[in-house]
Design a protein around this motif. Structure first.
Motif: not given
Length: 302
Positions: A58-71
């Motif tokens: 869950a943490i890994a998915l949240a981190l990936v989603g956060f990076l995509l949102a920032v980009a």
């Protein structure tokens, strides 16, 4: 291959490596079997390990989603700046082009003033008529007379009847070489002055292509292209009967290129652009040449 006792060879033993047979024989990956065997031997994993694995995913998915949102936010935030930069560059190009056109008009006005002042000063000089004739022949003076107007333009682009898309390949498109051929054919037919869309042709005029645009003396001309020429009577018929005229008639029939020749009376062609002529100067003496040695000159002395 191995030999039998009677000297005959024995065929090799073929292993059952057929892929389909192997799939039917072992439908599951060996990793599943190993995992099931470990579960039977050691029992299921403790709940805290299962929860830890789920939490890590869950943490890994949240981190990936956060990076995509920032980009995405950065791309969206930079888009207005890019659009504004493009708009600023387009405006600057338009302003510079307008300024260049205004300077060209000012130069033409000053040239007319100089010509008028020269005519007033040389009103009694017999060389004035000769000077005007030379200006007309070289394209540096405005001329009037009867002649012909040749109109040529692109053929209609082919459209796919099913998709409605326009075919980018248009064999009936006018290119720079077509205008060159027509201008040369007009000269051969007896033209004394030629202009393409108001751009007077001189001895140093260039007709070139820049991408999809055609430039006459580095100024773009747009379709339909009109070649106006002043010349003797019958210049339109001589052009139509020439090899170039017949070739463009075939283009019109085959590719639906627009091509028309029409005799015109009272044409007025503007003066060409100032060529900015430069005069030759003798080269300076090279320091590597000895003063006692004079360079050889080919040709007979004047």
């Amino acid at each position: 291959m191995s030999e039998r006792s009677d000297g005959m060879t024995r065929p090799p033993h073929r292993e059952a490596n057929d892929l389909l047979t192997d799939l039917f024989r072992t439908p599951l990956d060996s990793g599943y079997a190993d995992a099931a065997r470990r579960r039977e031997e050691h029992g299921p994993r403790p709940p805290w390990q299962q929860r830890g694995g789920k939490a890590g995913r869950a943490i890994a998915l949240a981190l990936v989603g956060f990076l995509l949102a920032v980009a995405y936010q950065q791309v969206v935030a930079a888009k207005p700046d890019a659009n504004q930069t493009q708009a600023d560059l387009a405006k600057e190009v338009a302003d510079r082009r307008s300024e260049a056109d205004q300077l060209a008009r000012d130069a033409d006005g000053l040239r007319d003033e100089v010509s008028q002042a020269r005519e007033n000063a040389l009103a009694e000089d017999p060389e004035l008529l000769r000077l005007k004739d030379l200006e007309a022949r070289t394209g540096l003076g405005r001329v009037k007379g009867d002649g012909v107007v040749v109109t040529v333009s692109d053929a209609p682009a082919a459209v796919d009847p099913v998709t409605g898309s326009v075919d980018p390949e248009n064999p009936g498109r006018v290119i720079d070489r077509d205008l060159q051929d027509l201008a040369n054919a007009l000269w051969e037919a007896g033209a004394e002055a030629i202009a393409i869309n108001g751009q007077r042709l001189t001895a140093i005029t260039t007709i070139r292509a820049a991408g999809e645009a055609i430039l006459v003396d580095f100024k773009p001309v747009t379709r339909p292209y009109q070649l106006s020429a002043i010349g003797p009577d019958g210049i339109d018929k001589r052009l139509a009967d020439s090899a170039t005229g017949k070739r463009f008639k075939r283009f019109a029939e085959t590719y639906r290129m627009q091509f028309d020749i029409e005799a015109k009376d009272g044409l007025t062609l503007p003066a060409g652009a100032d060529p900015g002529l430069q005069y030759a100067r003798p080269p300076s003496a090279s320091p590597s040449v000895s003063p006692s040695v004079s360079p050889s000159v080919s040709g007979s002395p004047r």
